[in-house]
Write a protein that holds these residues in place. Structure first.
Motif, mmCIF file in Angstrom:
data_model
loop_
_atom_site.group_PDB
_atom_site.id
_atom_site.type_symbol
_atom_site.label_atom_id
_atom_site.label_comp_id
_atom_site.label_asym_id
_atom_site.label_seq_id
_atom_site.Cartn_x
_atom_site.Cartn_y
_atom_site.Cartn_z
ATOM 1 N N TRP A 142 -7.463 16.001 -2.473
ATOM 2 C CA TRP A 142 -8.480 15.147 -1.869
ATOM 3 C C TRP A 142 -9.380 14.637 -2.982
ATOM 4 N N ILE B 198 -4.374 12.132 -2.413
ATOM 5 C CA ILE B 198 -3.220 11.602 -3.124
ATOM 6 C C ILE B 198 -2.201 12.712 -3.352
ATOM 7 N N GLN C 234 0.846 -1.195 0.000
ATOM 8 C CA GLN C 234 0.000 0.000 0.000
ATOM 9 C C GLN C 234 0.878 1.240 0.000
ATOM 10 N N GLN D 294 -0.649 4.637 -0.422
ATOM 11 C CA GLN D 294 -1.440 5.670 0.240
ATOM 12 C C GLN D 294 -2.811 5.086 0.551
ATOM 13 N N THR D 295 -3.549 5.727 1.469
ATOM 14 C CA THR D 295 -4.902 5.251 1.751
ATOM 15 C C THR D 295 -5.840 5.580 0.607
ATOM 16 N N GLY D 296 -5.582 6.658 -0.119
ATOM 17 C CA GLY D 296 -6.358 6.967 -1.305
ATOM 18 C C GLY D 296 -7.403 8.049 -1.152
ATOM 19 N N ASP D 297 -7.705 8.502 0.062
ATOM 20 C CA ASP D 297 -8.643 9.611 0.221
ATOM 21 C C ASP D 297 -8.040 10.903 -0.303
#
Length: 112
Positions: free
Chosen positions: A49, A11, A4, A6-9
């Motif tokens: 975001w 970038i 992983q 990034q968490t993706g919320d």
């Protein structure tokens, strides 16, 4: 999880030319859309975001209902519920806008 990034919320992207302004909407390329998390000078890494609920500029000629599909018009730099061939689907309206003269709307971003 080892892979992983990034968490993706939000970038990290190389900023668009000219830098970015906090709270401003940006379309990068054909399919990436997000809201700048901070003002960043040109040549830096910007945080966009790509998930969340944001108040964004909208076409003043429209009313919105909750659940309307919302598009970004790169030509006009505002959100619209009317899709044209150059617009990018960015999410759904989460608050009704009953007066067409209102210049903003609330949109839940849904990454494409």
């Amino acid at each position: 999880m080892k892979n992983q990034v990034q968490t993706g919320d939000a970038i990290y992207v190389t900023d668009p030319s000219g830098g970015v302004v906090s709270g401003t909407a940006y379309q990068i390329g054909a399919a990436l859309f997000g809201i700048a998390g901070a003002s960043i000078a040109a040549g830096s890494t910007a945080v966009l975001w790509v998930v969340g609920v944001f108040t964004l500029p909208k076409s003043t000629g429209e009313t919105w209902a909750v659940g309307d599909v919302i598009y970004w018009s790169p030509t006009n730099q505002y959100c619209t519920k009317t899709n044209s061939s150059t617009d990018l689907k960015i999410g759904v309206a989460v608050a009704a806008v009953g007066t067409a003269t209102i210049a903003t709307g609330t949109v839940r971003l849904t990454p494409g």
